[in-house]
Scaffold this motif. Structure first.
Motif, PDB file in Angstrom:
ATOM      1  N   SER A 215     -77.875  53.655   6.473  1.00  0.00           N
ATOM      2  CA  SER A 215     -76.647  53.515   5.528  1.00  0.00           C
ATOM      3  C   SER A 215     -77.051  54.701   4.575  1.00  0.00           C
ATOM      4  CB  SER A 215     -76.797  52.334   4.613  1.00  0.00           C
ATOM      5  OG  SER A 215     -77.991  52.118   4.132  1.00  0.00           O
ATOM      6  N   VAL A 221     -72.319  55.837   7.366  1.00  0.00           N
ATOM      7  CA  VAL A 221     -73.502  55.021   8.174  1.00  0.00           C
ATOM      8  C   VAL A 221     -73.618  55.670   9.420  1.00  0.00           C
ATOM      9  CG1 VAL A 221     -74.477  52.988   8.916  1.00  0.00           C
ATOM     10  CG2 VAL A 221     -72.830  52.916   6.734  1.00  0.00           C
ATOM     11  N   VAL A 274     -69.939  47.026   7.800  1.00  0.00           N
ATOM     12  CA  VAL A 274     -69.651  48.053   6.682  1.00  0.00           C
ATOM     13  C   VAL A 274     -68.571  47.726   5.736  1.00  0.00           C
ATOM     14  CG1 VAL A 274     -68.971  50.419   6.308  1.00  0.00           C
ATOM     15  CG2 VAL A 274     -70.755  49.899   8.069  1.00  0.00           C
TER      16      VAL A 274
END
Length: 294
Positions: A215, A221, A274
């Motif tokens: 990340s 990411v 995410v």
């Protein structure tokens, strides 16, 4: 068949002050609000996983004192079962967090937990106890804290063919031993193995996992597999209220996905994780997004 999830690692007590600005030297500020709650990577991940509907267990050092009661209260409130391995007189670490109201950025002062690290050459759980906490578990998360415990749990999971996920917030001594037992590692931008080169994803893959992601705050990411595949997940821009615990939420959501579907679609599971972490920064605290009416 989907199983339960197990999060192994650190639990803390977080005292969170929302402030207009972080004080400078010799300056005092008045907090806009203050909360006291359970924290820590594995602890927050376990509560996130449970909020997402997966039966979840936490194994780590909690203890029985007044700070321990805060951790036990919050884990119980989220339906997380607890296997406590704390030695006598253990108390969770206390963290002070300052969240800047205008940006959601946080500054943290903490003291790493003591009681399991350095004093115990052996894991604080027997092989039979490890088997008991892993019974019915479909995925395991370790956060690198309480290393003897993490190694024992990861070894037990490996014997059972249960996927192991690492929450790699920062490098810790001995972590190369744990990474050899990990299937999936999701690390932060601050995570750098010793003697790492310019390609951290490749360096982490070389230590054992079959799939690694890294990340980068609001940036994409990025991920890579041991089979040579790679990609990234974009982070949707949102108004930021509080970044505290966003990484823990990401790992907890990914743990939930692994418990449900295993390693079949890691890129898709990461995208969902995410998205959960992105929701979390739009609400106060690590789990404010899950309790909008509170």
């Amino acid at each position: 068949m989907p199983g339960a999830a197990l999060a192994c690692g650190l639990a803390t007590v977080d005292v969170v002050h929302v402030v207009e600005s972080v004080p400078g030297p010799d300056e005092k500020v008045v907090a806009r609000s203050t909360t006291v709650s359970a924290g820590g990577p594995a602890c927050n991940a376990s509560m996130t996983c449970a909020v997402l509907g997966v039966p979840t267990r936490f194994v780590g050092a909690v203890g029985s004192g007044p700070l321990s009661a805060v951790v036990l209260r919050d884990l119980a409130a989220h339906g997380v079962a607890v296997s406590d391995v704390a030695p006598a007189a253990f108390q969770p670490s206390l963290s002070t967090v300052l969240v800047t109201e205008s940006s959601g950025e946080r500054a943290v002062v903490s003291h790493n937990a003591v009681g399991l690290a350095g004093r115990h050459a052996e894991a604080p759980l027997s092989a039979s106890a490890v088997d008991a906490v892993l019974d019915g578990v479909g995925a395991v998360l370790v956060d690198g804290h309480h290393l003897p415990l993490a190694l024992a749990v990861a070894q037990g999971a490996r014997r059972r063919g249960v996927p192991v996920l690492l929450d790699g917030g920062s490098w810790k001594p001995g972590l190369e031993r744990l990474l050899a037992l990990v299937d999936v590692a999701v690390v932060s931008a601050a995570f750098t193995p010793p003697d790492a080169g310019s390609d951290v994803l490749a360096d982490v893959l070389a230590l054992g996992p079959v799939w690694v992601a890294r990340s980068d705050g609001p940036g994409p990411v990025r991920w890579r597999s041991s089979r040579g595949r790679s990609g990234s997940v974009e982070v949707e821009p949102v108004p930021v209220v509080d970044t505290l615990g966003a990484g823990d939420v990401l790992h907890g959501a990914l743990l939930a996905a692994l418990a449900r579907t295993g390693l079949d679609d890691l890129a898709g599971a990461l995208a969902g994780a995410v998205a959960a972490a992105t929701r979390s920064v739009g609400a106060p605290g690590a789990l404010g997004w899950a309790h909008p009416d509170r």
